[in-house]
Each structure stands twice: as C-alpha cells, then as structure tokens.
Design an enzyme around this catalytic site. Structure first.
Site, PDB file in Angstrom:
ATOM      1  N   TYR A 125      48.079  79.147   9.660  1.00 57.34           N
ATOM      2  CA  TYR A 125      48.793  80.269   9.040  1.00 57.34           C
ATOM      3  C   TYR A 125      50.177  79.779   8.610  1.00 57.34           C
ATOM      4  O   TYR A 125      51.048  79.563   9.441  1.00 57.34           O
ATOM      5  CB  TYR A 125      48.888  81.419  10.046  1.00 57.34           C
ATOM      6  N   LYS A 144      45.811  79.947   5.627  1.00 59.02           N
ATOM      7  CA  LYS A 144      46.258  81.207   5.018  1.00 59.02           C
ATOM      8  C   LYS A 144      47.593  80.882   4.389  1.00 59.02           C
ATOM      9  O   LYS A 144      48.573  80.595   5.076  1.00 59.02           O
ATOM     10  CB  LYS A 144      46.410  82.290   6.079  1.00 59.02           C
TER      11      LYS A 144
END
Ligand code: HMN
Length: 294
Positions: A136, A164
């Site tokens: 992330y 992400k």
C-alpha cells in the site's frame, strides 16, 4: 491473482460518540456496498476506516464484522500495515485465519526508514503470514516514495502480488505497468480512475466508491472497452461530486451520505482526534447528497 481484480470499497467505518465501532452501522454500510453499489470487494482497515487511530483489538473487531457480514459474497483484502511490524504480522495472521483473500500493508511511516528497512518490513510480514500481500503506497500521507527499481525489489519477494498505487505520478504508473505485467496494480485516487484504467490498472480501491459506486463502475468498464470519451463524461460528473466532497470534508460528507443511504438513525461519528462534523458541514453534505447521489 486474476481473481482479485476489480473495484473495491475502501471501507468506511462509523463510530459511536465514545469512539467504539458502530457495529450495526458498519454492517449496513457493508450490505450497501455489496448489494447496492455492487462492487467487487472490500478493502478493510484502510485510511478511510480511520484504521491508524485504532488499537489492535478494534482492528480485529472490524475484520471480524466485515468477514461475518460478507461471507464469500465479494473479495476481502485486510490492510494490516503499521510501523509496528509485530502488530502487522499478528493482524495478517488473524485476517488470514478468518479467510481474507489477501492482505495489504502500508509502507512503514513516521520514522524516515531506508528502503532496505522498508523491504525488510515486507519480508518479515510475508515470511510470517500465509497469504498474498499488496503493498500500500500512499506517499501523500506517509511521506514514503518508492521508485520503479525499488518496486521491482518488493515484487521479487515471495507472495508480494501487487500494489495499491495512491499517487498522481502517471509516469511511474506507466513504467510500473510496462515493467511488471504480472503484478496487480490498484488505483487509489478515485478522481483519477479513468486515466489509471487507460494505463491498464487491474482495479481500484477508493473511499468515494462507497457512495458513488454505479458511476465508478461505468467509468471502469467503459475505459476498459476503450470508450474513453463516454468514460470521461462520467468522470467529469464524478469529479464534480468528489470536488464538492473534498471541499466540505471527505469524512464528514461520506459519513453523512452513507448514514442517509443506509437509513441509519444514529449519527456516524468520527474517531478522535478526527473532528466531528459541524452543522454547516452536515447541511452542505445534504445538498451534495441530493445533487449527486440520491
Ligand atoms: C484507504 O486506505 O482507505 C483508501 O484506499 C484510500 C483511498 O485511496 C483514498 N485516499 C485518501 O483518502 C488519501 C481515496 O479514495 C480518496 O479519498 C479519494 O480519491 C478522494 O481524494
């Protein structure tokens, strides 16, 4: 992990006035996202859920509720990252035992960790947790920037299956896509969904999809089919909505809209030190709701 592709809600969590989880409200939001927004999955424990303001037990409670309410209806990704890597490992193991389809971990933040330390953090988590992991990356909140070659090193770790990508760096996104066709890339900024799909991301994870699901799905599908003009028209309306939301406050506005959409009587509070919504914000949220969502 073809099965993980698609549009995900960055799950918003309603709290009670005392800071505890509003479980009934959370279950209703999950039902709303699955049944009405018809998204492909939930990203649980992200920024949108105010995760970094929570203790470990509350994080587990939210993982429990989300799995219990979802069952196997849609994909579930548990964001377990924390500068406390021991906690990240424990939460990763916990979510995996619950049956989460994958885990995700934010880059460790606060201290200025070297890339070597960041890589070790992901190695420690993936060595200890029997699940696939999505990095992330959200430099705007963490201050941690990862370059192309460093992503390559993270992607070499066993079980790191993607990222992400919550950044507006389209040069880096294009390079990543070209260099790592086998890894999953999820777009993180909802207002840039169209150009990221043009750059062939595999999916997207966002806060506004909780409320603006149908338009977001249209953008995603049209752009994948190459119908960029049509997708842009919907992105334009979507961005009128997102601009209004950001101007009035992301959390107060989305909380208000979801409270209305789920027919919840109890107000969806924020978790301190996040401020509670003012009357003026609530009034404006009602206008935004009526104009774009209702
Ligand atoms: C999460 O971790 O909850 C999200 O995936 C975060 C998500 O990428 C959101 N980013 C931030 O809030 C910084 C976006 O959905 C964002 O809220 C939206 O694009 C509006 O700017």
């Amino acid at each position: 992990r073809e099965d993980l592709k698609g549009l995900y809600s960055a799950l918003l969590v309603p709290y009670n006035e005392d800071g505890s989880v509003n479980e009934e409200g959370l279950r209703k939001i999950i039902r709303h996202v699955i049944d009405k927004m018809e998204l492909d999955g939930l990203y649980v424990g992200g920024s949108t859920g105010e995760n970094f303001l929570l203790d470990k037990e509350t994080k587990k409670q939210i993982f429990d509720i989300a799995k219990d309410e979802t069952g196997d209806a849609v994909k579930l990704i548990a964001q377990v990252g924390s500068p406390n890597v021991y906690e990240a490992i424990e939460l990763g193991q916990y979510a995996t035992e619950l049956g989460y389809d994958a885990i995700s971990a934010v880059t460790p933040f606060y201290y200025k960790f070297s890339f070597k330390e960041v890589k070790q953090y992901y190695k420690d988590i993936t060595d200890a947790v029997d699940n696939d992991l999505i990095v992330y990356s959200i430099p705007v909140l963490t201050g941690v920037e990862i370059g192309l070659d460093d992503f390559g090193e993270l992607f070499e770790l066993d079980r790191v299956v993607g990222v992400k990508f919550t950044a507006a760096d389209f040069f880096l996104l294009e390079r990543l896509r070209k260099k790592f066709p086998e890894h999953l890339i999820f777009s993180g900024f909802d207002e840039m969904l169209l150009p990221t799909v043009v750059n062939k991301v595999d999916g997207a994870i966002g806060s506004t999809y909780n409320a603006n699901g149908p338009r977001s799905k249209q953008i995603f599908e049209l752009a994948k089919e190459g119908k960029v003009e049509e997708a842009l028209e919907i992105q334009n309306v979507t961005n009128d909505f997102i601009s209004a939301v950001l101007e009035n406050g992301l959390y107060p506005t989305l909380k208000y809209i979801l409270q209305q959409e789920t027919g919840s009587e109890e107000r969806f509070y924020a978790r301190k030190p996040m401020a509670q919504s003012t009357d003026a914000q609530l009034e404006r949220a009602q206008e935004i709701y009526e104009k774009y969502i209702k």
